[in-house]
Design a protein around this motif. Structure first.
Motif, short mmCIF file in Angstrom:
data_model
loop_
_atom_site.label_atom_id
_atom_site.label_comp_id
_atom_site.label_asym_id
_atom_site.label_seq_id
_atom_site.Cartn_x
_atom_site.Cartn_y
_atom_site.Cartn_z
N PRO A 14 -55.00 9.39 -30.57
CA PRO A 14 -55.08 8.04 -29.99
C PRO A 14 -56.52 7.67 -29.65
O PRO A 14 -57.33 8.51 -29.28
CB PRO A 14 -54.22 8.16 -28.73
N PHE A 15 -56.82 6.39 -29.77
CA PHE A 15 -58.17 5.89 -29.54
C PHE A 15 -58.07 4.54 -28.83
O PHE A 15 -56.96 4.08 -28.49
CB PHE A 15 -58.91 5.75 -30.87
N VAL A 16 -59.22 3.91 -28.61
CA VAL A 16 -59.25 2.60 -27.94
C VAL A 16 -59.95 1.59 -28.85
O VAL A 16 -61.02 1.87 -29.39
CB VAL A 16 -59.97 2.67 -26.59
N VAL A 17 -59.33 0.42 -29.02
CA VAL A 17 -59.92 -0.67 -29.81
C VAL A 17 -60.43 -1.74 -28.85
O VAL A 17 -59.72 -2.15 -27.93
CB VAL A 17 -58.88 -1.29 -30.76
N HIS A 18 -61.67 -2.17 -29.07
CA HIS A 18 -62.26 -3.25 -28.28
C HIS A 18 -62.43 -4.46 -29.20
O HIS A 18 -63.12 -4.38 -30.22
CB HIS A 18 -63.63 -2.83 -27.74
N THR A 19 -61.79 -5.57 -28.88
CA THR A 19 -61.83 -6.73 -29.76
C THR A 19 -61.69 -8.04 -28.99
O THR A 19 -61.10 -8.06 -27.90
CB THR A 19 -60.71 -6.65 -30.82
N THR A 20 -62.24 -9.11 -29.56
CA THR A 20 -62.03 -10.45 -29.03
C THR A 20 -60.89 -11.14 -29.76
O THR A 20 -60.47 -12.23 -29.39
CB THR A 20 -63.29 -11.32 -29.19
N GLY A 21 -60.45 -10.50 -30.86
CA GLY A 21 -59.43 -11.12 -31.70
C GLY A 21 -60.02 -12.04 -32.75
O GLY A 21 -59.30 -12.71 -33.48
N ALA A 22 -61.36 -12.05 -32.85
CA ALA A 22 -62.03 -12.91 -33.83
C ALA A 22 -61.67 -12.47 -35.24
O ALA A 22 -61.71 -11.28 -35.57
CB ALA A 22 -63.54 -12.87 -33.64
#
Length: 258
Positions: A119-127
């Motif tokens: 498992p990991f972490v995704v950082h996004t604005t949704g762009a």
């Protein structure tokens, strides 16, 4: 005349009240972090673009993530656009032929799958991430289970070039600063002959990159103003509604102009 002067502050006050929700609303440009896992066995996936399942406040959300900052070589060369992309990539690394870049692309895909096994972490604005593929994708950064940045690992191992849309990091590191950090990692990978750099011909890097720039400029000159990008030629964007990330994919458009 006195009555006209009264209207000015009233109009300004009304505008301020109407616009206040817009200024106080949270920015859609802010990164949001999601716990995530990878969905493997996607034939179309590559080192910098893959399918994930996000934990969005307890609900599963499936998204295709396109990494900020980096570009891994293609795993196939479909159509003229795909062939041009492979050509750009093998020239960048100073390789002799396109098949060398494709082999590195397959290594990058396998490496990303290995790194994302936990498992990991995704950082996004949704762009939305524009591209040749019609598959909906969003830009993101990935923090691995051991705390490392996936993009940085791929560059450090010679499996990706520093290229593409960039954004301020989750810890506040400015995009220009992080891009330079990645370029330093890239230089180290080249010196140590890692990944794609293992077959690189240093004597040809300058020549091949110069040729690529010249041909890219020739394409730009075809379109008035030079606002053209191979990333969006098959998927045009609306300049009035496009996100900052989408605008910055256009050649000649930087942070300020976007």
């Amino acid at each position: 005349m006195a009555k006209k002067n009264i209207y000015k502050p009233l109009v300004l006050m009304t505008l301020m009240l109407l616009l206040q929700p817009l200024f106080s609303a949270p920015s859609s440009n802010e990164l949001v972090s999601y716990p995530a896992v990878m969905q493997k066995n996607q034939a179309w996936a590559d080192g910098d673009s893959f399918l994930v399942v996000l934990d969005d406040k307890g609900k599963e959300r499936v998204e295709t993530i396109r990494l900020y900052y980096v570009d891994c070589p293609e795993t196939v060369a479909n159509g003229d656009s795909g062939k041009r992309r492979v050509r750009t990539q093998y020239r960048y690394f100073g390789l002799e032929k396109g098949v060398d870049a494709i082999l590195v692309g397959k290594q990058a895909k396998a490496r990303s799958e290995d790194l994302l096994a936990k498992p990991f972490v995704v950082h996004t604005t949704g762009a939305r991430a524009m591209g040749r593929s019609k598959k909906p994708r969003i830009y993101g950064m990935v923090t691995l289970s051991d705390g490392r940045d996936l993009a940085a690992v791929l560059v450090q191992e010679g499996l990706a070039r520093v290229y593409g849309v960039k954004k301020t990091r989750p810890d506040g590191t400015r995009s220009s600063e992080y891009e330079q950090y990645l370029k330093d990692l890239e230089l180290g990978a080249a010196v140590l002959k890692k990944g794609a750099w293992a077959k690189s011909n240093p004597a040809r890097v300058v020549e091949l990159r110069a040729r690529e720039r010249a041909e890219a400029k020739a394409l730009d000159d075809v379109v008035e103003g030079g606002l053209f990008s191979s990333l969006t030629e098959e998927d045009p964007i609306n300049l009035n509604t496009a996100t900052l990330e989408a605008l910055k994919q256009l050649r000649g458009v930087g942070d300020v102009m976007a």
